[in-house]
Design a protein around this motif. Structure first.
Motif, PDB file in Angstrom:
ATOM      1  N   GLU A 387     -15.473 -23.068 -57.152  1.00  0.00           N
ATOM      2  CA  GLU A 387     -16.175 -22.443 -58.264  1.00  0.00           C
ATOM      3  C   GLU A 387     -15.523 -21.135 -58.679  1.00  0.00           C
ATOM      4  O   GLU A 387     -15.443 -20.810 -59.870  1.00  0.00           O
ATOM      5  CB  GLU A 387     -17.636 -22.192 -57.887  1.00  0.00           C
ATOM      6  CG  GLU A 387     -18.442 -23.470 -57.693  1.00  0.00           C
ATOM      7  CD  GLU A 387     -19.888 -23.184 -57.380  1.00  0.00           C
ATOM      8  OE1 GLU A 387     -20.277 -22.001 -57.441  1.00  0.00           O
ATOM      9  OE2 GLU A 387     -20.626 -24.141 -57.084  1.00  0.00           O
ATOM     10  N   THR A 388     -15.072 -20.354 -57.702  1.00  0.00           N
ATOM     11  CA  THR A 388     -14.454 -19.065 -58.020  1.00  0.00           C
ATOM     12  C   THR A 388     -13.177 -19.246 -58.841  1.00  0.00           C
ATOM     13  O   THR A 388     -12.989 -18.599 -59.882  1.00  0.00           O
ATOM     14  CB  THR A 388     -14.131 -18.285 -56.727  1.00  0.00           C
ATOM     15  OG1 THR A 388     -15.322 -18.134 -55.960  1.00  0.00           O
ATOM     16  CG2 THR A 388     -13.556 -16.915 -57.068  1.00  0.00           C
ATOM     17  N   LEU A 389     -12.297 -20.155 -58.365  1.00  0.00           N
ATOM     18  CA  LEU A 389     -11.054 -20.406 -59.098  1.00  0.00           C
ATOM     19  C   LEU A 389     -11.331 -20.998 -60.474  1.00  0.00           C
ATOM     20  O   LEU A 389     -10.682 -20.634 -61.456  1.00  0.00           O
ATOM     21  CB  LEU A 389     -10.160 -21.349 -58.294  1.00  0.00           C
ATOM     22  CG  LEU A 389      -9.461 -20.770 -57.068  1.00  0.00           C
ATOM     23  CD1 LEU A 389      -8.610 -21.838 -56.391  1.00  0.00           C
ATOM     24  CD2 LEU A 389      -8.592 -19.580 -57.443  1.00  0.00           C
ATOM     25  N   SER A 390     -12.292 -21.908 -60.547  1.00  0.00           N
ATOM     26  CA  SER A 390     -12.636 -22.525 -61.838  1.00  0.00           C
ATOM     27  C   SER A 390     -13.103 -21.484 -62.826  1.00  0.00           C
ATOM     28  O   SER A 390     -12.720 -21.492 -64.008  1.00  0.00           O
ATOM     29  CB  SER A 390     -13.718 -23.593 -61.639  1.00  0.00           C
ATOM     30  OG  SER A 390     -13.244 -24.654 -60.848  1.00  0.00           O
ATOM     31  N   SER A 391     -13.955 -20.576 -62.364  1.00  0.00           N
ATOM     32  CA  SER A 391     -14.474 -19.542 -63.260  1.00  0.00           C
ATOM     33  C   SER A 391     -13.371 -18.617 -63.752  1.00  0.00           C
ATOM     34  O   SER A 391     -13.405 -18.126 -64.883  1.00  0.00           O
ATOM     35  CB  SER A 391     -15.564 -18.731 -62.552  1.00  0.00           C
ATOM     36  OG  SER A 391     -15.025 -18.045 -61.429  1.00  0.00           O
ATOM     37  N   ILE A 392     -12.352 -18.385 -62.894  1.00  0.00           N
ATOM     38  CA  ILE A 392     -11.233 -17.522 -63.292  1.00  0.00           C
ATOM     39  C   ILE A 392     -10.301 -18.249 -64.262  1.00  0.00           C
ATOM     40  O   ILE A 392      -9.970 -17.735 -65.335  1.00  0.00           O
ATOM     41  CB  ILE A 392     -10.446 -17.061 -62.051  1.00  0.00           C
ATOM     42  CG1 ILE A 392     -11.313 -16.150 -61.180  1.00  0.00           C
ATOM     43  CG2 ILE A 392      -9.161 -16.338 -62.466  1.00  0.00           C
ATOM     44  CD1 ILE A 392     -10.666 -15.775 -59.855  1.00  0.00           C
ATOM     45  N   PHE A 393      -9.879 -19.463 -63.892  1.00  0.00           N
ATOM     46  CA  PHE A 393      -8.889 -20.188 -64.693  1.00  0.00           C
ATOM     47  C   PHE A 393      -9.429 -20.628 -66.057  1.00  0.00           C
ATOM     48  O   PHE A 393      -8.669 -20.708 -67.018  1.00  0.00           O
ATOM     49  CB  PHE A 393      -8.382 -21.415 -63.917  1.00  0.00           C
ATOM     50  CG  PHE A 393      -7.300 -21.098 -62.933  1.00  0.00           C
ATOM     51  CD1 PHE A 393      -5.980 -20.978 -63.333  1.00  0.00           C
ATOM     52  CD2 PHE A 393      -7.596 -20.906 -61.591  1.00  0.00           C
ATOM     53  CE1 PHE A 393      -4.977 -20.680 -62.423  1.00  0.00           C
ATOM     54  CE2 PHE A 393      -6.601 -20.606 -60.675  1.00  0.00           C
ATOM     55  CZ  PHE A 393      -5.291 -20.492 -61.088  1.00  0.00           C
ATOM     56  N   TYR A 394     -10.720 -20.914 -66.122  1.00  0.00           N
ATOM     57  CA  TYR A 394     -11.283 -21.426 -67.370  1.00  0.00           C
ATOM     58  C   TYR A 394     -12.046 -20.363 -68.159  1.00  0.00           C
ATOM     59  O   TYR A 394     -12.754 -20.683 -69.112  1.00  0.00           O
ATOM     60  CB  TYR A 394     -12.195 -22.621 -67.081  1.00  0.00           C
ATOM     61  CG  TYR A 394     -11.445 -23.779 -66.448  1.00  0.00           C
ATOM     62  CD1 TYR A 394     -10.349 -24.356 -67.079  1.00  0.00           C
ATOM     63  CD2 TYR A 394     -11.826 -24.283 -65.205  1.00  0.00           C
ATOM     64  CE1 TYR A 394      -9.656 -25.389 -66.505  1.00  0.00           C
ATOM     65  CE2 TYR A 394     -11.132 -25.326 -64.611  1.00  0.00           C
ATOM     66  CZ  TYR A 394     -10.052 -25.885 -65.267  1.00  0.00           C
ATOM     67  OH  TYR A 394      -9.353 -26.921 -64.691  1.00  0.00           O
ATOM     68  N   SER A 395     -11.890 -19.115 -67.791  1.00  0.00           N
ATOM     69  CA  SER A 395     -12.548 -18.034 -68.530  1.00  0.00           C
ATOM     70  C   SER A 395     -11.763 -17.708 -69.796  1.00  0.00           C
ATOM     71  O   SER A 395     -10.556 -17.957 -69.891  1.00  0.00           O
ATOM     72  CB  SER A 395     -12.659 -16.784 -67.650  1.00  0.00           C
ATOM     73  OG  SER A 395     -11.372 -16.259 -67.381  1.00  0.00           O
ATOM     74  N   GLU A 396     -12.420 -17.117 -70.773  1.00  0.00           N
ATOM     75  CA  GLU A 396     -11.782 -16.740 -72.033  1.00  0.00           C
ATOM     76  C   GLU A 396     -10.719 -15.671 -71.809  1.00  0.00           C
ATOM     77  O   GLU A 396      -9.684 -15.654 -72.476  1.00  0.00           O
ATOM     78  CB  GLU A 396     -12.831 -16.239 -73.028  1.00  0.00           C
ATOM     79  CG  GLU A 396     -13.627 -17.336 -73.696  1.00  0.00           C
ATOM     80  CD  GLU A 396     -12.762 -18.266 -74.526  1.00  0.00           C
ATOM     81  OE1 GLU A 396     -11.856 -17.761 -75.234  1.00  0.00           O
ATOM     82  OE2 GLU A 396     -12.952 -19.488 -74.467  1.00  0.00           O
ATOM     83  N   GLN A 397     -10.977 -14.748 -70.861  1.00  0.00           N
ATOM     84  CA  GLN A 397     -10.035 -13.662 -70.608  1.00  0.00           C
ATOM     85  C   GLN A 397      -8.696 -14.190 -70.063  1.00  0.00           C
ATOM     86  O   GLN A 397      -7.638 -13.602 -70.309  1.00  0.00           O
ATOM     87  CB  GLN A 397     -10.625 -12.664 -69.603  1.00  0.00           C
ATOM     88  CG  GLN A 397     -11.837 -11.908 -70.113  1.00  0.00           C
ATOM     89  CD  GLN A 397     -13.133 -12.692 -69.898  1.00  0.00           C
ATOM     90  OE1 GLN A 397     -13.098 -13.891 -69.584  1.00  0.00           O
ATOM     91  NE2 GLN A 397     -14.268 -12.014 -70.089  1.00  0.00           N
ATOM     92  N   ALA A 398      -8.756 -15.285 -69.310  1.00  0.00           N
ATOM     93  CA  ALA A 398      -7.547 -15.820 -68.683  1.00  0.00           C
ATOM     94  C   ALA A 398      -6.812 -16.824 -69.568  1.00  0.00           C
ATOM     95  O   ALA A 398      -5.686 -17.226 -69.243  1.00  0.00           O
ATOM     96  CB  ALA A 398      -7.905 -16.486 -67.358  1.00  0.00           C
ATOM     97  N   LYS A 399      -7.414 -17.224 -70.668  1.00  0.00           N
ATOM     98  CA  LYS A 399      -6.872 -18.317 -71.475  1.00  0.00           C
ATOM     99  C   LYS A 399      -5.457 -18.021 -71.978  1.00  0.00           C
ATOM    100  O   LYS A 399      -4.531 -18.813 -71.753  1.00  0.00           O
ATOM    101  CB  LYS A 399      -7.794 -18.593 -72.660  1.00  0.00           C
ATOM    102  CG  LYS A 399      -7.401 -19.824 -73.456  1.00  0.00           C
ATOM    103  CD  LYS A 399      -8.431 -20.131 -74.533  1.00  0.00           C
ATOM    104  CE  LYS A 399      -8.061 -21.392 -75.295  1.00  0.00           C
ATOM    105  NZ  LYS A 399      -9.057 -21.704 -76.345  1.00  0.00           N
ATOM    106  N   ILE A 400      -5.251 -16.901 -72.643  1.00  0.00           N
ATOM    107  CA  ILE A 400      -3.941 -16.582 -73.212  1.00  0.00           C
ATOM    108  C   ILE A 400      -2.908 -16.285 -72.128  1.00  0.00           C
ATOM    109  O   ILE A 400      -1.801 -16.858 -72.152  1.00  0.00           O
ATOM    110  CB  ILE A 400      -4.044 -15.412 -74.213  1.00  0.00           C
ATOM    111  CG1 ILE A 400      -4.880 -15.844 -75.429  1.00  0.00           C
ATOM    112  CG2 ILE A 400      -2.657 -14.949 -74.654  1.00  0.00           C
ATOM    113  CD1 ILE A 400      -5.093 -14.754 -76.447  1.00  0.00           C
ATOM    114  N   PRO A 401      -3.205 -15.405 -71.135  1.00  0.00           N
ATOM    115  CA  PRO A 401      -2.221 -15.175 -70.063  1.00  0.00           C
ATOM    116  C   PRO A 401      -1.852 -16.453 -69.318  1.00  0.00           C
ATOM    117  O   PRO A 401      -0.683 -16.651 -68.946  1.00  0.00           O
ATOM    118  CB  PRO A 401      -2.935 -14.179 -69.136  1.00  0.00           C
ATOM    119  CG  PRO A 401      -3.927 -13.502 -69.998  1.00  0.00           C
ATOM    120  CD  PRO A 401      -4.384 -14.529 -70.973  1.00  0.00           C
TER     121      PRO A 401
END
Length: 478
Positions: A387-401
Motif C-alpha cells: 500500500e505504501t509503494l502504491s500510494s507513492i507511485f500512483y500519486s499525482e505528485q509522483a506522476k511527472i517525475p
C-alpha cells in the motif's frame, strides 16, 4: 578507398553515401514498391485474380533476382515444396509439422552456408520472411478444418477453408512491397485484397495521402539514422574513446546508439508500409468516430508508443508488431497446454532467436528481453501488493517525475539490450558490455537472485516496523 564511377553506378553511389552495395540495392528495391503500386492501381487493380497474382509474382521475383540472382530460387523451391505438402496432407497436424520443420531447417542451413561475422543482406533475408508466411498458411489451413467454436477470435479471422492455389501462394510469398523485409500479413488479407474487398465500386482505394505521409515519415527516420551513424556507430561503441567517457555520458550515448540501431529497421518498415498503403493492402476498416478509412492493417511500428515508452513491454507492443503478433499467435498461444506463461514466453523467444540465425548475440538479446520483462512484472507485483509503494507511485505528485525516470530508463537500457543484437559476435558484444560497465547485467541478471529478495525483505521489515509502531501508539492512547 576511392569511388570510381567505372565500377558501375550502384557501386559508385554506394561508395559515395558510405554504405554497401547490398544495402543500397535493398533500399532502392523498397523505393521501387511505390511505382509498382501506381502501375497496379492504374492498370491491374480490380482485374481478374490470376492476372493480379502474376503481376505480384513477376515484379516480386524480378526485384529479388536483381538483389540476389539465382539464389531467389531458394524462395521458389520452399514455396513449391510447401504447396505440395499441403496439397497431399490437406491441413492436418502432420502437414503443419512438416511445413514448420522443413522451412525452418532450410533457412538454418542457408544461414550455415551463407552467414558471415556481421549482419548479412543476402537471400536468407527474404527467406526468413517467407518461413513465417508458409508456416502461418499451414496453421491457418489446419484451423480451417477445425470446428469453428474451438478457434479463438483471431484464428477465425485468418483460418483457410481451402488450400490456396499455387498462383495465390506465390503471389502472397512474392508480394513486391513485403517479401524482402516484411511486413507480415495473412493469406486471408492477401486474398481479400485481390478480390477487391478493400475498395468501393471496384475502384482503387483512396490511400494516396496516407501512403505519402508514411513515406515522408520513413524518409525522415532514414535521414536521422544516416546522421546518427556519424556519431554513434557500432565501432564507436567499441572504441577506447567511448570507454573513456564519464559514466552518465556513456549511458546516454548507449541509449542514442540503441535508437540508431532501431531506426535502421524502423525506416525500412515505414517505407514498405507506405508502399503497401499505396497498393491498398493495409486497409483496416473504418474509424467509428471519424468515418475515415484506417490504413494501419499492416503497421509494423507504432511510433507514438515506441517514442514514449515507460516499460519494455511497450517496445514489444510497438516494434516489429507483425512479427511479434505472428509469434504470439502461432508459437506462444499454441503452447497454452503447458500451463506456464514463463515457459511459453521462453519458447517463443527461443524460436525468434533461432529464426534470426546462429550468432550468439541473438540469443543473449532475447534472453535479456525475457529477464527484463520478468523483472518489470515482478516490480509491478511488489508495488501492487504494498500500500505504501502504491500510494507513492500512483500519486499525482509522483506522476511527472516517474514518467521522466521511466522514459530515461527505457531509452538507456534498450541500448544495453541491443548490444548483442547489433554486434552479434561474442568478442564484440562482450567488449561493448565492458565499455558500458556491465550496467544491464548488474541490474537485470541479479534481479531475481539479489535485488528482488533484498527489496522484499526490506519491505517486510518496514511493514513489520510500521505495524509495531501502530500497535505502540494505540497502546499509549489507551
Amino acid at each position: 578507398m576511392s569511388c570510381e564511377i567505372t565500377n558501375g553506378f550502384i557501386e559508385y553511389f554506394s561508395c559515395q553515401i558510405g554504405t554497401t552495395v547490398p544495402a543500397l540495392k535493398l533500399l532502392l528495391t523498397i523505393f521501387a514498391g511505390y511505382p509498382l503500386a501506381l502501375i497496379h492501381r492504374k492498370y491491374v487493380y480490380g482485374k481478374e485474380a490470376n492476372l493480379q497474382h502474376l503481376y505480384f509474382i513477376f515484379t516480386g521475383f524480378a526485384l529479388g533476382y536483381w538483389n540476389y540472382g539465382n539464389e531467389m530460387f531458394h524462395n521458389v523451391l520452399a514455396t513449391f515444396f510447401t504447396f505440395c505438402v499441403l496439397s497431399v496432407l490437406q491441413g492436418t497436424a502432420t502437414s503443419v509439422a512438416i511445413t514448420f520443420v522443413f522451412n525452418l531447417t532450410y533457412l538454418l542451413i542457408g544461414y550455415i552456408y551463407s552467414s558471415t561475422d556481421g549482419y548479412d543482406i543476402n537471400w536468407t533475408l527474404p527467406q526468413c520472411i517467407l518461413v513465417l508466411r508458409l508456416i502461418a498458411i499451414s496453421f491457418d489451413l489446419y484451423d480451417g478444418k477445425q470446428p469453428e467454436e474451438t478457434l479463438s477470435a483471431e484464428n477465425k479471422k485468418v483460418a483457410l477453408k481451402e488450400l490456396p492455389s499455387i498462383l495465390e501462394l506465390y503471389g502472397h510469398s512474392l508480394f513486391p512491397t513485403s517479401f524482402l523485409v516484411g511486413p507480415q500479413f495473412s493469406m486471408r488479407r492477401y486474398l481479400d485484397f485481390v478480390e477487391g474487398k478493400f475498395s468501393k465500386d471496384g475502384a482503387a482505394p483512396d490511400s494516396t495521402n496516407a501512403a505519402v505521409k508514411r513515406f515522408c515519415i520513413g524518409a525522415f527516420y532514414l535521414s536521422i539514422f544516416h546522421v546518427l551513424g556519424y556519431f554513434v556507430s557500432d565501432e564507436y561503441l567499441l572504441s577506447e574513446e567511448f570507454a573513456s567517457l564519464g559514466f552518465f555520458r556513456r549511458m546516454l550515448v548507449m541509449g542514442v546508439w540503441g535508437r540508431f540501431t532501431l531506426y535502421k529497421y524502423i525506416s525500412c518498415w515505414l517505407l514498405t508500409e507506405g508502399a503497401c498503403m499505396l497498393f491498398g493492402m493495409s486497409h483496416n476498416g473504418t474509424d467509428e468516430t471519424t468515418g475515415e478509412i484506417k490504413w494501419n492493417g499492416v503497421e509494423n511500428i507504432k511510433l507514438a508508443v515506441f517514442e514514449n515508452t515507460t516499460e519494455f513491454n511497450h517496445y514489444i507492443q510497438s516494434f516489429n508488431v507483425n512479427t511479434n503478433h505472428w509469434v504470439a499467435q502461432y508459437i506462444y498461444k499454441r503452447l497454452k497446454f503447458l500451463n506456464n506463461r514463463h515457459v511459453s514466453q521462453l519458447a517463443a523467444l527461443l524460436f525468434l532467436a533461432v529464426w534470426h540465425g546462429f550468432h550468439s548475440g541473438y540469443y543473449v538479446c532475447f534472453f535479456f528481453e525475457f529477464i527484463v520483462i520478468y523483472m518489470e512484472r515482478d516490480i509491478k507485483s511488489i508495488v501492487g501488493k504494498n500500500e505504501t509503494l502504491s500510494s507513492i507511485f500512483y500519486s499525482e505528485q509522483a506522476k511527472i517525475p516517474l514518467q521522466i525516470a521511466l522514459r530515461l530508463y527505457t531509452f538507456v537500457f534498450m541500448g544495453w539490450c541491443l548490444i548483442p543484437f547489433g554486434l552479434l559476435q561474442f568478442g564484440r558484444y562482450w567488449r561493448g558490455f565492458s565499455n558500458c560497465s556491465w550496467v544491464g547485467a548488474i541490474l537485470f541478471c541479479l534481479w531475481p537472485v539479489a535485488w528482488s529478495p533484498l527489496l522484499r525483505m526490506a519491505l517486510k521489515k518496514l511493514n513489520g516496523a510500521g505495524r509495531r509502531s501502530d500497535s505502540k501508539t494505540e497502546a499509549q492512547t489507551q
